[in-house]
Write a protein that holds these residues in place. Structure first.
Motif, PDB file in Angstrom:
ATOM      1  N   ASP A  48       5.528   6.473 -39.396  1.00 38.05           N
ATOM      2  CA  ASP A  48       6.155   7.463 -38.508  1.00 38.05           C
ATOM      3  C   ASP A  48       5.353   8.765 -38.493  1.00 38.05           C
ATOM      4  O   ASP A  48       4.928   9.268 -39.534  1.00 38.05           O
TER       5      ASP A  48
ATOM      6  N   TRP B  16      14.638  10.982 -34.235  1.00 37.02           N
ATOM      7  CA  TRP B  16      13.840  10.470 -33.113  1.00 37.02           C
ATOM      8  C   TRP B  16      14.417  11.033 -31.820  1.00 37.02           C
ATOM      9  O   TRP B  16      14.922  10.304 -30.958  1.00 37.02           O
TER      10      TRP B  16
ATOM     11  N   GLN C 285      13.242  12.165 -29.196  1.00 31.07           N
ATOM     12  CA  GLN C 285      12.652  11.845 -27.895  1.00 31.07           C
ATOM     13  C   GLN C 285      13.565  10.897 -27.107  1.00 31.07           C
ATOM     14  O   GLN C 285      13.541  10.887 -25.883  1.00 31.07           O
TER      15      GLN C 285
ATOM     16  N   TYR D  43      19.822   9.255 -28.811  1.00 38.36           N
ATOM     17  CA  TYR D  43      19.850   9.651 -30.215  1.00 38.36           C
ATOM     18  C   TYR D  43      20.204  11.135 -30.345  1.00 38.36           C
ATOM     19  O   TYR D  43      20.925  11.540 -31.256  1.00 38.36           O
TER      20      TYR D  43
END
Length: 630
Positions: free
Chosen positions: A110, A157, A159, A163
């Protein structure tokens, strides 16, 4: 001793600062190792203090400094280490260090690796502040800190817009609960002239039993617990919180943050003992939550969503125990749940890792030979939560059921039914994921592999704890000296006068046997359905009747959306339109003033002849009007 207490709280903060400031420029292995080691060091120090403690040891009070004084209430910034806080410290740092180690492998690819560990260390610091603080205000600081970290980690996350919405949902729902907690703290300060636990406990006798004031205080505190520990009606944020990386689910939404509400009620037992009506309310909320969440978990297909609803249900079990004033039973189940639920979440993460990110159980199957370490450890966690003896979940759950039988056989029966649902959805998860034939793509099948040792080692340790965890508080009939160790350890933190009716040994054995037989029958029935008959899970749109209600989560999110979210959004749009109308009105007034000024400035040009002419015309106009009127 004071230095050791400071070290426990400051070590995770040190990791947060170093990784936060310099982690971007440091190797990933250094970032992960530093974040893990500071938490593990805090665990070792906590263990050292624990080994020097007995069940009769007085609390260690460490006063850092005088914080402030207002309206005669002096508030110190300090820490209180006693039997209860020590238990929580060891759970937080012990399981926390295992999850940090697991995350090194899980998050290795990540881009936000250093940020992830920065947030994890900040969370551990906040959680330790919550359980180690010597008063309710320090608890509240930690309470808000873990809420912030939960928001950052659920939306890690970010983006992905969904989420981000899940993170906001968790943040907003928890703020609702936090308002209740804050009101309770203010009222405690107003009524007792103190906010530290020891002083409030000493002054609690002034409250009338089930009086208006004590009920308002205890209900306010419980509203805070409802938000943080995901109880009806503030529970829908937790399943959506599975949007975060899987280690987050294990750390925050299984082992630590969501148990803060349990800790708050147990820590405040000297207040709740004076409010029997509030305790009944807590019991029924826990009962309803346990049933609703377990029912929803029956037909979820996302492996993490099943575990999320399981967590909500198990937290309901703990609140049922609190409502029966079985505080030790609640804390015992909190501990064993931390073991096996962290194991299950990390095991699910290992499955997802092997499946290249796939979380839908309909596309799994046959994994037990592909990822054997994950399978065997996951099996232990499943058997523990289902209640197979002698695993930890069976011992702690049976203790709650025994306490409930003594209080009300009806409540016992409903709770037993909820426990039966737990076995059904967990065995369904196990068989759909690890048994049968593989149902994923060829690419996923080619990618299948066991997780690295940094991920499997924590699974093995947690599996061992899930097996032996029940021995920390064996039933009384095992014999004096070998049983009720946790009860003896925690007895000093409880207010005197808490009594539970004794039940006969024969009755207790019948109840225990009934529970074990029930779980065994459920195992073989579910195995027959999903292994022998090879029944497959369906898309949620294809379920009918009760199965559809479970798959659609009882339409609770849709109900909240229709009755709360949409009206609030409508109100916002309405006020926005009103704001625009006001803007146009005041802009019109402003523009009118500007235009008037531009028009009149032509008469103010500095020419005296023009001024005389205008004055003459004005006087003439006045005379003409006066003549006409006369």
């Amino acid at each position: 001793m004071e230095n050791l207490v400071y070290a426990i709280i400051l070590l995770p903060l040190f990791g947060f600062v170093i990784n936060g400031l310099f982690g971007k420029f440091l190797p990933k292995i250094f970032v992960g190792a530093l974040a893990t080691l500071v938490v593990f060091a805090a665990f070792l120090i906590s263990l050292n203090i624990f080994l020097g403690f007995t069940d009769h040891s007085a609390p260690i009070i460490v006063k850092a400094f005088e914080w402030f004084t207002v309206a005669g209430v002096q508030v110190n910034f300090g820490f209180q280490v006693d039997q209860l806080s020590l238990m929580m410290m060891m759970i937080i740092t012990g399981i926390g260090s295992l999850i940090h180690l697991y995350s090194i492998g899980y998050m290795s690819h990540d881009k936000g690796f250093y940020k992830f560990f920065t947030y994890l260390n900040l969370f551990i610091f906040s959680m330790l502040l919550l359980v180690m603080g010597s008063n309710y205000l320090i608890l509240f600081i930690g309470w808000e800190g873990v809420g912030l970290c939960s928001y950052l980690l659920i939306g890690f996350w970010y983006q992905n817009q969904e989420y981000g919405k899940a993170a906001r949902k968790a943040f907003i729902m928890n703020r609702i609960g936090d308002l209740g907690l804050l009101l309770g703290i203010f009222l405690i300060a107003n009524q007792t002239n103190a906010v530290d636990y020891l002083s409030v406990a000493q002054n609690a006798s002034k409250f009338e039993i089930d009086g208006v004031v004590i009920m308002f205080i205890t209900l306010s505190l419980f509203i805070g617990a409802m938000g943080k520990s995901a109880q009806i009606p503030l529970f829908t944020w937790l399943p959506d919180a599975m949007a975060g990386p899987t280690p987050v689910s294990a750390l925050i939404h299984a082992a630590t943050m969501v148990t803060a509400g349990i800790y708050l009620v147990v820590r405040s037992n000297f207040l709740y003992h004076l409010a029997p009506s509030t305790l009944d309310f807590i019991l029924y909320i826990g009962l309803a939550t346990s049933l609703v969440a377990a029912f929803i978990g029956l037909r979820q297909n996302d492996i993490k969503k099943v575990l999320a609803y399981s967590t909500v249900s198990q937290l309901g079990f703990m609140f049922i125990a609190l409502g029966a004033e079985a505080y030790t039973s609640a804390m015992f189940h909190l501990m064993t749940h931390a073991f096996f639920k962290a194991l299950l979440f990390l095991g699910a993460g290992s499955v997802i890792h092997a499946m290249s990110g796939e979380q839908d159980m309909r596309f799994m199957g046959g994994l037990k030979s592909k990822i054997p370490v994950t399978y065997w450890t996951f099996l232990i966690g499943t058997l523990a939560i289902a209640g197979i003896p002698p695993l930890s979940g069976m011992v702690s759950k049976d203790e709650i059921l025994t306490a409930l039988w003594a209080k009300s056989p009806i409540v016992w029966a409903i709770t037993l039914f909820s426990a039966a649902l737990t076995g059904i959805y967990m065995f369904r998860l196990l068989f759909l994921t690890f048994f049968g034939t593989f149902r994923g793509t060829e690419e996923q099948k080619h990618h299948l592999h066991e997780s690295p040792i940094s991920m499997t080692l924590p699974l093995v340790v947690l599996a061992v704890l899930s097996v032996v965890g029940g021995f920390f508080n064996l039933p009384h009939f095992i014999g004096e000296g070998n049983s009720q160790k946790l009860s003896h350890w925690l007895h000093q933190i409880y207010v005197p006068g808490i009594a539970h009716p004794e039940i006969e040994f024969g009755t207790e054995m019948i109840l225990l046997a009934l529970t074990i037989v029930m779980v065994a029958v459920i195992f073989f029935v579910v195995r027959n359905i999903y292994v022998t008959k090879k029944k497959m899970a369906l898309p949620e749109e294809e379920y009918k009747g009760l199965e559809r209600l479970s798959a659609k989560k009882l339409f609770i999110d849709e109900f909240y959306d229709a009755t709360i979210v949409k009206p609030v959004e409508g109100l916002g749009k309405g006020t926005s339109m009103f704001d625009k109308i006001l803007d146009k009105f005041f802009n019109f007034v402003g523009i009118g003033a500007v235009d008037s000024g531009k028009a009149f400035k032509k008469f103010q040009n500095g020419n005296v002849e023009n001024y005389v002419l205008i004055m003459s015309l004005a006087i003439g106009l006045i005379l003409i009007v006066n003549f006409i009127l006369q």
